[in-house]
Design an enzyme around this catalytic site. Sequence first.
Site, PDB file in Angstrom:
ATOM      1  N   LYS A   1      -6.615  19.741   4.545  1.00  0.00           N
ATOM      2  CA  LYS A   1      -6.618  19.513   3.186  1.00  0.00           C
ATOM      3  C   LYS A   1      -7.888  18.758   2.560  1.00  0.00           C
ATOM      4  CE  LYS A   1      -1.469  18.923   2.520  1.00  0.00           C
ATOM      5  NZ  LYS A   1      -0.430  18.194   2.147  1.00  0.00           N
TER       6      LYS A   1
ATOM      7  N   ASP B   1       0.872  18.688  -4.438  1.00  0.00           N
ATOM      8  CA  ASP B   1       1.637  17.588  -3.802  1.00  0.00           C
ATOM      9  C   ASP B   1       1.820  16.459  -4.807  1.00  0.00           C
ATOM     10  OD1 ASP B   1       1.779  18.405  -1.367  1.00  0.00           O
ATOM     11  OD2 ASP B   1       0.197  17.500  -0.591  1.00  0.00           O
TER      12      ASP B   1
HETATM   13  P1  NAP Z   1      -2.209  13.397   7.354  1.00  0.00           P
HETATM   14  O1  NAP Z   1      -3.262  13.755   6.188  1.00  0.00           O
HETATM   15  O2  NAP Z   1      -2.465  13.466   8.990  1.00  0.00           O
HETATM   16  O3  NAP Z   1      -2.057  11.676   7.313  1.00  0.00           O
HETATM   17  C1  NAP Z   1      -0.806  11.021   8.163  1.00  0.00           C
HETATM   18  C2  NAP Z   1      -0.984   9.560   7.955  1.00  0.00           C
HETATM   19  O4  NAP Z   1      -0.115   8.976   8.688  1.00  0.00           O
HETATM   20  C3  NAP Z   1      -2.319   8.737   8.294  1.00  0.00           C
HETATM   21  O5  NAP Z   1      -2.534   7.791   7.597  1.00  0.00           O
HETATM   22  C4  NAP Z   1      -1.923   8.619   9.775  1.00  0.00           C
HETATM   23  O6  NAP Z   1      -2.858   7.318  10.197  1.00  0.00           O
HETATM   24  C5  NAP Z   1      -0.796   8.141   9.628  1.00  0.00           C
HETATM   25  N1  NAP Z   1      -0.017   8.427  10.783  1.00  0.00           N
HETATM   26  C6  NAP Z   1       0.004   9.262  11.647  1.00  0.00           C
HETATM   27  N2  NAP Z   1       0.965   8.970  12.776  1.00  0.00           N
HETATM   28  C7  NAP Z   1       1.170   7.484  12.690  1.00  0.00           C
HETATM   29  C8  NAP Z   1       1.890   6.738  13.395  1.00  0.00           C
HETATM   30  N3  NAP Z   1       2.461   6.942  14.821  1.00  0.00           N
HETATM   31  N4  NAP Z   1       2.203   5.515  13.034  1.00  0.00           N
HETATM   32  C9  NAP Z   1       1.521   5.149  11.904  1.00  0.00           C
HETATM   33  N5  NAP Z   1       0.794   5.829  11.099  1.00  0.00           N
HETATM   34  C10 NAP Z   1       0.715   7.032  11.346  1.00  0.00           C
HETATM   35  O7  NAP Z   1      -1.017  14.106   7.083  1.00  0.00           O
HETATM   36  P2  NAP Z   1      -0.167  14.415   5.873  1.00  0.00           P
HETATM   37  O8  NAP Z   1      -0.947  15.564   5.305  1.00  0.00           O
HETATM   38  O9  NAP Z   1      -0.474  13.227   4.846  1.00  0.00           O
HETATM   39  O10 NAP Z   1       1.193  14.631   6.114  1.00  0.00           O
HETATM   40  C11 NAP Z   1       2.102  13.513   6.494  1.00  0.00           C
HETATM   41  C12 NAP Z   1       3.578  13.787   6.428  1.00  0.00           C
HETATM   42  O11 NAP Z   1       3.946  14.154   5.225  1.00  0.00           O
HETATM   43  C13 NAP Z   1       3.786  15.168   7.463  1.00  0.00           C
HETATM   44  O12 NAP Z   1       4.994  14.811   8.194  1.00  0.00           O
HETATM   45  C14 NAP Z   1       4.114  16.255   6.460  1.00  0.00           C
HETATM   46  O13 NAP Z   1       4.878  17.066   6.841  1.00  0.00           O
HETATM   47  C15 NAP Z   1       4.599  15.475   5.130  1.00  0.00           C
HETATM   48  N6  NAP Z   1       4.260  16.146   4.005  1.00  0.00           N
HETATM   49  C16 NAP Z   1       5.386  16.528   2.978  1.00  0.00           C
HETATM   50  C17 NAP Z   1       5.350  17.124   1.891  1.00  0.00           C
HETATM   51  C18 NAP Z   1       6.540  17.415   1.182  1.00  0.00           C
HETATM   52  O14 NAP Z   1       6.378  18.087   0.286  1.00  0.00           O
HETATM   53  N7  NAP Z   1       7.559  16.752   1.409  1.00  0.00           N
HETATM   54  C19 NAP Z   1       4.024  17.250   1.451  1.00  0.00           C
HETATM   55  C20 NAP Z   1       2.831  16.973   2.392  1.00  0.00           C
HETATM   56  C21 NAP Z   1       2.956  16.128   3.753  1.00  0.00           C
HETATM   57  P3  NAP Z   1      -4.448   7.804  10.813  1.00  0.00           P
HETATM   58  O15 NAP Z   1      -5.145   7.983   9.589  1.00  0.00           O
HETATM   59  O16 NAP Z   1      -4.683   6.529  11.573  1.00  0.00           O
HETATM   60  O17 NAP Z   1      -4.233   8.765  11.967  1.00  0.00           O
END
Ligand code: NAP
Length: 517
Positions: free
Chosen positions: A305, A342
């Site tokens: 992204k 989003d």
């Molecule tokens: P991303 O860019 O990888 O960001 C994930 C965030 O979560 C980062 O801040 C990461 O920290 C943190 N994180 C990851 N593992 C962790 C853990 N074990 N403990 C604490 N923090 C943790 O991912 P994203 O695109 O934002 O997506 C994140 C989630 O949102 C996914 O499950 C995705 O499916 C969901 N999502 C849903 C929608 C929807 O429409 N419902 C839309 C978008 C995303 P670090 O930076 O330290 O790694």
Amino acid sequence: MPGVFGKGRICAVAAAPRAAALAEQVRRGLLETRTIELRLDWLRDSGEIDRFIRWIDAQRRGILRPRRATLIATCRRRAAGGKFRGSVAEEMRILREAARAGCGWLDLEIESAEKLAAEDLKSLGAAARLLISYHDFRCTPDLRGVARRLARAGGDGGTAGGAIKIATLAKSYGDAVRVMQTARARRNVVAIPMGELAAPRVLALRAGSALAYAPLAEATAPGQLSLDDLVSLYCAGRIDLRTAVYGVIGNPIHHSLSPHLHNAGFQARRINAVYVPFLVRDLRDFLEARRALGVAGFSVTIPHKETLLKLLDGCDPLAAEIGAVNTVVVRGGGKLFGYNTDYVGVLRALERRISLAGSAVLILGAGGSARAVAFALARAGANVRICARRPARARSLARVVGGEAIERRHLRREFFDAIVNTTPVGMYPHANESPLAAGELNCRLVFDAVYRPRRTKLLAMAERRGIESVSGLDMFVAQGTAQWEIWTGERAPVEKMRRAVVAVLDCEERGKSAAHK
Ligand code: NAP
């Protein structure tokens, strides 16, 4: 231009060690498609092979009558990646028997074809139509050389109404495009880009491949998609050169629900388009291949992204400000233009449940979706606090949206109108995890961006404390339908699209709860 297999372009592959099981697969396959490949080499011995061929013969006026079924017999030897241990002469005997029993096509691997005398090949071609096949399970070599070899082996297919098949391992989208292009402007080429990228198997039909294969039981080649997905999810039998291609790029990607959401929309509105998952490790490889793949637009997910933003030709100002795109449109001249839906997704999910202006909202995580959520909520007037496992990331995001970072150890002392989880914690297969403990849920509402499962551990804990819970499904449907509208310029059939996703989640959650009983 219809290929030599006409409308039966989805070929179900029947492969089993016993004749009875193979016959059962054929019966099942015919409920979905009319073209069936019979992997005679998978039968465990010559007794099973003879028994199965007798069964085909007995059914030739029944379920296997030619108007109803197109049968392709294969008895691939081990040298060509099959299971048959016999000689070329034994393979020929079996294929001739299969032709006599009613198989209209024989798939003969090039390794065997090259060993046959010209008159033997000719007499086999007189018994049934020949599909001379080339397989490479290690790579995609120079395909001009392959085409020359197939032609030399008598397999240019044009003369006797036969065909050729080129199936090679595509390690990149560039490889996949080279395989697909072998089918361009020809009716008698089956082009199969094998391997984990998978989507090119569907898109090869758009490029003109006469067939796409799907297993009826065990996969018989790398990256095969299920028959059900080819028939119902991608409507692959209807794909032609005019089909607009959309998809989602990410890594990992194969479990994405976006194909269910978007294809349901295309099918409901009768739009000639297909949406496929693109496993993308190397963004440049995908971007270079996108024109040849026919891509008109795509969704973007983890981990692209933020990186993709730098590779676009233009971008919606809001997405540029957020610093992340989840939607790309291919405009005139192949230019890429990015959006972030989003942002509207989270607003649509929350606005009707809480009054955002002046509210106190805690966002967990500071990644790609956190950025869109933080911008959306701050713009709607919420006081945003951000808590992330890397405090520096939380501080930097808080700064750009005019909010504040908060450390985890301070959460128990605070009260929020809403807590929003944007970390993947709690998502399958780690559904027994939660980003917060029950004692940290001091709020009126919890929204979890995770939507697989719908009721995450975090939401279940909130409900037990009498707190309103909102599943990420609402945001998923809202961001996806907004993408669909950007691409098509039409109003999305939101309810139908939502129902398609709910049906998959229902099925998945039923399966998971049955497994735990
Ligand atoms: P991303 O860019 O990888 O960001 C994930 C965030 O979560 C980062 O801040 C990461 O920290 C943190 N994180 C990851 N593992 C962790 C853990 N074990 N403990 C604490 N923090 C943790 O991912 P994203 O695109 O934002 O997506 C994140 C989630 O949102 C996914 O499950 C995705 O499916 C969901 N999502 C849903 C929608 C929807 O429409 N419902 C839309 C978008 C995303 P670090 O930076 O330290 O790694």
